[in-house]
Design an enzyme around this catalytic site. Structure first.
Site, mmCIF file in Angstrom:
data_model
loop_
_atom_site.group_PDB
_atom_site.id
_atom_site.type_symbol
_atom_site.label_atom_id
_atom_site.label_comp_id
_atom_site.label_asym_id
_atom_site.label_seq_id
_atom_site.Cartn_x
_atom_site.Cartn_y
_atom_site.Cartn_z
ATOM 1 N N GLN A 1 41.717 66.194 86.279
ATOM 2 C CA GLN A 1 42.487 66.689 85.276
ATOM 3 C C GLN A 1 43.881 66.350 85.556
ATOM 4 O O GLN A 1 44.748 66.630 84.624
ATOM 5 C CB GLN A 1 42.336 68.257 85.301
ATOM 6 N N CYS B 1 39.357 76.753 80.590
ATOM 7 C CA CYS B 1 40.008 75.195 81.328
ATOM 8 C C CYS B 1 41.037 74.869 81.048
ATOM 9 O O CYS B 1 41.605 74.883 79.826
ATOM 10 C CB CYS B 1 38.811 74.338 80.792
ATOM 11 N N LEU B 2 41.766 74.529 81.907
ATOM 12 C CA LEU B 2 43.254 73.936 81.750
ATOM 13 C C LEU B 2 43.296 72.740 80.798
ATOM 14 O O LEU B 2 44.536 72.571 80.250
ATOM 15 C CB LEU B 2 43.864 73.807 83.104
ATOM 16 N N HIS C 1 31.951 74.755 87.655
ATOM 17 C CA HIS C 1 32.687 74.375 86.594
ATOM 18 C C HIS C 1 33.658 72.844 87.060
ATOM 19 O O HIS C 1 33.770 71.981 86.337
ATOM 20 C CB HIS C 1 33.778 75.359 86.030
ATOM 21 N N GLU C 2 33.999 73.249 88.456
ATOM 22 C CA GLU C 2 34.844 71.909 89.034
ATOM 23 C C GLU C 2 33.875 70.601 89.354
ATOM 24 O O GLU C 2 34.448 69.471 88.922
ATOM 25 C CB GLU C 2 35.470 72.400 90.173
ATOM 26 N N HIS D 1 33.403 68.767 86.090
ATOM 27 C CA HIS D 1 34.358 67.712 85.800
ATOM 28 C C HIS D 1 34.605 66.415 86.719
ATOM 29 O O HIS D 1 34.817 65.469 85.936
ATOM 30 C CB HIS D 1 35.943 68.639 86.323
ATOM 31 N N GLY E 1 41.225 77.025 89.288
ATOM 32 C CA GLY E 1 40.510 75.829 89.989
ATOM 33 C C GLY E 1 41.166 74.588 89.472
ATOM 34 O O GLY E 1 41.691 74.753 88.290
HETATM 35 O O1 GNR Z 1 41.636 78.788 85.462
HETATM 36 C C1 GNR Z 1 40.512 78.685 85.181
HETATM 37 N N1 GNR Z 1 39.625 79.551 85.012
HETATM 38 C C2 GNR Z 1 38.306 79.635 85.152
HETATM 39 C C3 GNR Z 1 37.622 80.842 84.673
HETATM 40 C C4 GNR Z 1 36.167 80.959 84.475
HETATM 41 C C5 GNR Z 1 35.456 79.679 85.039
HETATM 42 C C6 GNR Z 1 36.120 78.664 85.299
HETATM 43 C C7 GNR Z 1 37.577 78.426 85.398
HETATM 44 S S1 GNR Z 1 38.252 77.054 86.168
HETATM 45 C C8 GNR Z 1 39.793 77.275 85.400
HETATM 46 C C9 GNR Z 1 40.694 76.104 85.670
HETATM 47 C C10 GNR Z 1 40.115 74.830 85.265
HETATM 48 O O2 GNR Z 1 40.078 74.095 84.180
HETATM 49 N N2 GNR Z 1 39.615 74.214 86.394
HETATM 50 O O3 GNR Z 1 38.977 72.879 85.858
HETATM 51 NI NI NI Z 2 38.033 72.929 83.971
#
Ligand code: GNR
Ligand code: NI
Length: 174
Positions: free
Chosen positions: A51, A94-95, A136-137, A140, A46
């Protein structure tokens, strides 16, 4: 398509609230394509526009396991229409927090309404990893990172390590 660089915590941009898009036009589609390429390269499942430094309410997701079976979802202006009371726990990464992972509890199911790649309204009913990833997104887009759900001690430790990592990266470049 062009790959963009991903912003790493701590950075004040990651704490800002993103703004709604007026419409999905060719400029927005170009950004969606660039975000998808950036996410696949990383690799991640995601990515939110913030980001890559763009404060727009735009998300790309692809939870498919094999590279041959890509199945991207593009969400502009996502809003939740339902979040389940029952929860599930996933190990999240999270990246923008490279090298850090933690188990986070969130609603197990959610329904999300959004504008898709073609500019049409759509609604998805998500559970499992997809439900977690969407939440999660959307976090952000509201300036929230998964470390915000951890104890202050754990959160501060992760931020300290990321700061040190950034300093060392600068030494190499400069
Ligand atoms: O790559 C990602 N893996 C992930 C694993 C578990 C829950 C959420 C994520 S999102 C993350 C990529 C990211 O930072 N998206 O904002
Ligand atoms: Ni993230």
């Amino acid at each position: 398509m062009s790959k963009k660089s991903i912003i790493i915590e701590p950075d004040p941009i990651l704490r800002k609230k993103s703004e709604s898009l007026e419409k999905v036009d060719s400029n927005v589609r170009k950004l969606m394509d660039d975000m998808l390429e950036t996410m696949y390269e990383a690799p991640g499942i995601g990515l939110a526009a913030v980001q890559v430094g763009i404060l727009k309410r735009l998300i790309v997701i692809d939870i498919s396991k094999e590279e041959q079976k890509r199945d991207p979802i593009f969400l502009a202006n996502p809003t939740f229409t339902y979040k389940s009371k029952d929860t599930s726990v996933y190990e999240e990464g999270c990246l923008s927090l490279p090298g850090h992972f933690a188990e986070i509890e969130r609603p197990a199911e959610c329904h999300v309404k959004f504008i898709n790649y073609n500019g049409e309204q759509e609604e998805i009913k998500a559970k499992g990893l997809l439900a977690t990833c969407i939440q999660h997104e959307v976090d952000h887009l509201n300036g929230v990172l998964f470390i915000d759900y951890l104890s202050k001690l754990k959160k501060d430790m992760i931020i300290k390590k990321l700061k040190k990592h950034k300093k060392e990266m600068n030494k190499i470049i400069l």
